[in-house]
Design a protein around this motif. Structure first.
Motif, PDB file in Angstrom:
ATOM      1  N   ASN A 219     -31.605  65.296-108.829  1.00 39.44           N
ATOM      2  CA  ASN A 219     -29.734  65.606-108.816  1.00 39.44           C
ATOM      3  C   ASN A 219     -29.561  63.757-109.806  1.00 39.44           C
ATOM      4  O   ASN A 219     -29.192  64.384-111.008  1.00 39.44           O
ATOM      5  CB  ASN A 219     -28.898  65.243-107.943  1.00 39.44           C
ATOM      6  N   LYS A 220     -30.122  62.813-109.556  1.00 41.95           N
ATOM      7  CA  LYS A 220     -29.998  61.638-110.895  1.00 41.95           C
ATOM      8  C   LYS A 220     -30.708  61.408-111.934  1.00 41.95           C
ATOM      9  O   LYS A 220     -30.168  61.230-112.512  1.00 41.95           O
ATOM     10  CB  LYS A 220     -30.774  60.537-109.265  1.00 41.95           C
ATOM     11  N   PHE A 222     -31.892  64.034-113.292  1.00 40.42           N
ATOM     12  CA  PHE A 222     -30.768  64.900-114.059  1.00 40.42           C
ATOM     13  C   PHE A 222     -29.836  64.022-115.438  1.00 40.42           C
ATOM     14  O   PHE A 222     -29.616  64.128-115.994  1.00 40.42           O
ATOM     15  CB  PHE A 222     -30.199  65.958-113.943  1.00 40.42           C
ATOM     16  N   ILE A 223     -29.354  63.315-114.321  1.00 42.08           N
ATOM     17  CA  ILE A 223     -27.690  62.681-114.693  1.00 42.08           C
ATOM     18  C   ILE A 223     -28.302  61.394-115.943  1.00 42.08           C
ATOM     19  O   ILE A 223     -27.766  60.901-116.870  1.00 42.08           O
ATOM     20  CB  ILE A 223     -26.564  61.642-113.726  1.00 42.08           C
ATOM     21  N   ALA A 224     -29.986  60.578-115.228  1.00 38.01           N
ATOM     22  CA  ALA A 224     -30.045  59.468-115.868  1.00 38.01           C
ATOM     23  C   ALA A 224     -31.192  60.000-117.246  1.00 38.01           C
ATOM     24  O   ALA A 224     -31.685  59.185-118.520  1.00 38.01           O
ATOM     25  CB  ALA A 224     -31.474  58.829-114.930  1.00 38.01           C
ATOM     26  N   CYS A 225     -31.630  61.869-117.286  1.00 39.98           N
ATOM     27  CA  CYS A 225     -31.871  61.556-118.588  1.00 39.98           C
ATOM     28  C   CYS A 225     -31.784  61.659-120.129  1.00 39.98           C
ATOM     29  O   CYS A 225     -30.119  61.614-120.315  1.00 39.98           O
ATOM     30  CB  CYS A 225     -32.048  63.788-118.329  1.00 39.98           C
ATOM     31  N   VAL A 227     -30.543  61.918-123.072  1.00 41.99           N
ATOM     32  CA  VAL A 227     -30.211  62.966-124.192  1.00 41.99           C
ATOM     33  C   VAL A 227     -29.791  62.133-125.990  1.00 41.99           C
ATOM     34  O   VAL A 227     -29.616  61.187-126.126  1.00 41.99           O
ATOM     35  CB  VAL A 227     -28.711  63.098-124.406  1.00 41.99           C
ATOM     36  N   PHE A 235     -34.758  66.067-122.535  1.00 43.31           N
ATOM     37  CA  PHE A 235     -33.168  67.168-122.295  1.00 43.31           C
ATOM     38  C   PHE A 235     -33.287  68.522-121.480  1.00 43.31           C
ATOM     39  O   PHE A 235     -33.257  68.700-119.988  1.00 43.31           O
ATOM     40  CB  PHE A 235     -31.714  66.972-122.498  1.00 43.31           C
ATOM     41  N   ASP A 236     -33.650  69.490-122.286  1.00 42.03           N
ATOM     42  CA  ASP A 236     -33.429  71.068-122.022  1.00 42.03           C
ATOM     43  C   ASP A 236     -35.061  71.145-121.046  1.00 42.03           C
ATOM     44  O   ASP A 236     -34.566  71.722-120.697  1.00 42.03           O
ATOM     45  CB  ASP A 236     -33.803  71.828-123.638  1.00 42.03           C
ATOM     46  N   GLU A 239     -34.305  70.222-117.833  1.00 44.56           N
ATOM     47  CA  GLU A 239     -33.251  70.643-117.110  1.00 44.56           C
ATOM     48  C   GLU A 239     -33.989  72.088-116.250  1.00 44.56           C
ATOM     49  O   GLU A 239     -33.825  72.594-115.594  1.00 44.56           O
ATOM     50  CB  GLU A 239     -32.021  71.334-117.753  1.00 44.56           C
ATOM     51  N   SER A 243     -33.752  72.657-112.509  1.00 42.82           N
ATOM     52  CA  SER A 243     -33.578  74.325-112.313  1.00 42.82           C
ATOM     53  C   SER A 243     -34.232  75.183-111.718  1.00 42.82           C
ATOM     54  O   SER A 243     -33.885  75.660-110.703  1.00 42.82           O
ATOM     55  CB  SER A 243     -33.298  75.199-113.283  1.00 42.82           C
ATOM     56  N   ARG A 246     -34.719  74.356-108.326  1.00 40.56           N
ATOM     57  CA  ARG A 246     -33.356  74.087-107.642  1.00 40.56           C
ATOM     58  C   ARG A 246     -32.798  75.457-107.081  1.00 40.56           C
ATOM     59  O   ARG A 246     -32.683  75.690-106.095  1.00 40.56           O
ATOM     60  CB  ARG A 246     -32.074  73.889-108.462  1.00 40.56           C
ATOM     61  N   LYS A 247     -33.139  76.119-107.666  1.00 37.20           N
ATOM     62  CA  LYS A 247     -33.383  77.768-107.550  1.00 37.20           C
ATOM     63  C   LYS A 247     -34.165  78.154-106.398  1.00 37.20           C
ATOM     64  O   LYS A 247     -33.461  78.989-105.400  1.00 37.20           O
ATOM     65  CB  LYS A 247     -33.537  78.395-108.771  1.00 37.20           C
ATOM     66  N   ILE A 250     -31.978  77.382-103.457  1.00 32.80           N
ATOM     67  CA  ILE A 250     -30.549  78.524-103.039  1.00 32.80           C
ATOM     68  C   ILE A 250     -31.451  79.596-102.899  1.00 32.80           C
ATOM     69  O   ILE A 250     -30.808  80.212-101.815  1.00 32.80           O
ATOM     70  CB  ILE A 250     -30.506  78.979-104.990  1.00 32.80           C
ATOM     71  N   VAL A 339     -17.645  75.341-107.535  1.00 35.01           N
ATOM     72  CA  VAL A 339     -18.359  76.521-108.605  1.00 35.01           C
ATOM     73  C   VAL A 339     -16.818  77.883-109.024  1.00 35.01           C
ATOM     74  O   VAL A 339     -16.963  77.932-110.337  1.00 35.01           O
ATOM     75  CB  VAL A 339     -19.506  77.310-107.743  1.00 35.01           C
TER      76      VAL A 339
ATOM     77  N   LYS B  62     -23.844  68.514-119.461  1.00 39.64           N
ATOM     78  CA  LYS B  62     -24.666  67.201-119.233  1.00 39.64           C
ATOM     79  C   LYS B  62     -23.243  66.555-120.163  1.00 39.64           C
ATOM     80  O   LYS B  62     -23.353  64.579-119.555  1.00 39.64           O
ATOM     81  CB  LYS B  62     -25.841  67.425-119.768  1.00 39.64           C
ATOM     82  N   ASP B 113     -27.548  77.637-112.247  1.00 42.64           N
ATOM     83  CA  ASP B 113     -28.753  78.389-110.987  1.00 42.64           C
ATOM     84  C   ASP B 113     -28.424  79.385-110.684  1.00 42.64           C
ATOM     85  O   ASP B 113     -28.886  80.878-111.080  1.00 42.64           O
ATOM     86  CB  ASP B 113     -28.836  77.283-110.238  1.00 42.64           C
TER      87      ASP B 113
END
Lengths: 353, 214
Positions: A219-220, A222-225, A227, A235-236, A239, A243, A246-247, A250, A339, B62, B113
């Motif tokens: 998660n961090k 992603f924030i630091a990635c 752009v 970036f794409d 993600e 993702s 993460r999925k 889930i 969400v 983002k 997601d």
């Protein structure tokens, strides 16, 4: 055209060709012009340099050939001046000597990081030597190799200061492992993405994976990635990779089950990001290289192949996710209040430009 | 016998974003997909647009995180998102600005997601047939449609539907587009083709615009 080479020996002509290729690769016409000779004469010598692996041909399409000098001692064969080369070699020599005085021998990482430590210090008088960010952090553009027989090729104006800086490094870092000094360097220069990558590799190196901890680091990440309009895929693709991971969580799949796929994919992602960081560090600042030249002749192919590798590993990781999806009941997913609120805001968004 | 359904992107995307609080059109899309009748058809242009939308949504998220990290950051200066996205980014920012960036990132990622899982589940379990990869779309036909329909992505999807309809029993073109593909615009397009491209003998699928369905 005047045959300027008549008065020169073949070795001198070859040397002039190599000098002409110092700044950037050239085509046949440009080489001929640079050494004031016609191509049929020059070609013999260029072919000889190719056979001796001092020059390589780069094909653009079927007919366009560009000739590039192989330095062999810099990352991606990026040119440096002879003076810079001498300074780098001398610096590597001094570092090895100081290690030897303490009955130690530097690893490749120690040598590179110690050189950076010296170069980054303004008092060393070496701050113009090119350094770059790459896979394992900040390094000299010239490849450091402790097995090379480096010699003192130049006299440094601030040699005593340099030796003090080397010793300062050895005292602080000499006993530490290569991985440790890398991690410390990333923190020292505040490169968050490198620090997070270190953290990811550290926690996934453990025998038991803590998925929550992994997700927090990602998660961090992603924030630091970064752009960047020039490289939106950095970036794409980040993600896409994050993702999928993460999925899996889930769907309550323990990440450790796909250890190999996750590590391979993250490693490929990191190799692409590190190349991007390399590119950025060579195109920003006072001795910035021309972006087009850097991409076209030096790192463009590497970008392509790393992107392809990453896409292959993503496919592999994604197939594990899709296999699990087949048995997953999506009605089991409970949406949090946050969400739902996000969805409410975005429900009129169609994605159309 | 039930007619087959050829999907526009917006129906699938709306379906993927459904929850109890969703507005009417999203519920309609969700119910249409969930209560599947006939065969479901998906063309390459829709698949491509879906992936593009997924990418764009992550970029908006983002940017929202960047703004939360740095209040001085302006969405107007963004290199990632388009002008149309800015009002949504601003609303998200207003809603989430008092939370920690890490928490915001986590929640936004969850939202993305879960929607992606729904889309991928739809693609895997609901779609019966994938047709016309993007490289096989009739570019001339796209141009003809573009004279009437401004959105290029819509044109590619419609061109695919028209191409497929030539050799099929009449199917439904299912959309949730209340503007460019409202019934009036669709029949205008159909009429335009009947007048100007009579020889080509295009057959239009039956429009099922969920926005206008009761």
């Amino acid at each position: 055209m005047v045959e300027a080479n008549e008065r020169k020996t073949p070795e001198e002509i070859k040397q002039r060709i190599l000098e002409a290729l110092n700044d950037k690769p050239l085509n046949a016409q440009e080489i001929s012009k640079a050494i004031s000779s016609n191509w049929s004469t020059v070609k013999t010598y260029v072919d000889d340099l190719i056979n001796k692996e001092k020059v390589k041909e780069i094909y653009f399409g079927e007919k366009n050939i560009i000739y590039q000098k192989i330095t062999g001692d810099t990352y991606f064969d990026i040119p440096i001046s002879d003076e810079e080369r001498k300074k780098f070699r001398t610096l590597f020599y001094l570092i090895i000597q100081e290690y030897k005085k303490r009955k130690k021998f530097p690893t490749k990482t120690h040598l590179a990081k110690c050189a950076v430590h010296v170069i980054k210090n303004e008092d060393s008088g070496l701050s113009k030597l090119p350094i770059v960010w790459y896979l394992y952090g900040m390094i000299p553009l010239m490849i450091s190799d402790p097995s090379q027989d480096y010699q003192e090729e130049t006299k440094f104006e601030h040699e005593i200061k340099i030796i003090n800086l080397i010793n300062d490094f050895i005292v602080k870092k000499g006993e530490k492992g290569s991985g440790q000094i890398q991690i410390e360097q990333h923190k020292e220069y505040g490169e968050e993405l490198y620090t997070l990558s270190d953290e990811f590799f550290k926690i996934t190196n453990l025998s038991e994976w803590d998925d929550k901890e992994i997700l927090e680091v990602l998660n961090k990440f992603f924030i630091a990635c970064p752009v960047d309009k020039e490289f939106p895929e950095i970036f794409d693709l980040t993600e896409v990779v994050l993702s999928i991971i993460r999925k899996l969580t889930i769907m309550n799949i323990p990440l450790q089950r796909y250890r190999k796929e996750i590590l391979l994919t993250f490693d490929s992602l990191w190799k692409l990001i590190a190349l991007y960081k390399f590119y950025k560090s060579k195109t920003i600042g006072k001795d910035a290289m021309n972006k087009e030249t850097l991409l076209r002749f030096y790192v463009g192919h590497a970008f392509e192949s790393r992107r392809r590798n990453l896409q292959e590993t993503i496919l592999e990781l994604n197939s594990t996710y899709l296999n699990n999806l087949a048995n997953f009941d999506i009605s089991k997913i409970k949406l949090s209040k946050e969400v739902q609120e996000v969805r409410k805001i975005m429900e009129d968004w169609t994605g159309e430009d | 016998m039930e007619k087959d359904s050829f999907f526009d992107t917006n129906v699938i995307f709306s379906y993927s974003n459904y929850n109890d609080q969703s507005k009417e059109i999203i519920k309609k899309c969700y119910l249409y997909v969930s209560n599947k009748k006939g065969r479901f058809i998906l063309c390459g242009a829709v698949l491509e647009e879906l992936f593009e939308i997924i990418k764009k949504r992550a970029r908006i998220h983002k940017e929202v995180i960047s703004k939360i990290e740095n209040r001085d950051y302006s969405f107007e200066d963004s290199i990632l998102i388009s002008k149309r996205d800015i009002p949504f980014a601003k609303q998200l920012y207003e809603k989430l600005k008092n939370l920690e960036p890490e928490k915001v990132s986590l929640e936004l990622a969850k939202e993305r997601d879960i929607s992606k899982i729904a889309i991928e589940n739809f693609l895997r379990n609901k779609i019966d047939e994938k047709v016309i990869p993007v490289e096989q779309i009739d570019k001339e036909l796209i141009k003809k449609i573009h004279d009437i329909i401004p959105n290029h992505a819509d044109c590619g999807i419609l061109a695919s539907a028209l191409k497929l309809q030539k050799n099929r029993d009449l199917f439904l073109f299912v959309t949730a587009d209340g503007q460019d593909l409202n019934p009036k615009a669709y029949y205008f397009l159909k009429e335009h083709f009947e007048i100007n491209y009579k020889k080509e003998d295009y057959i239009f699928p039956q429009l099922k615009n969920l926005v206008f369905e009761i």
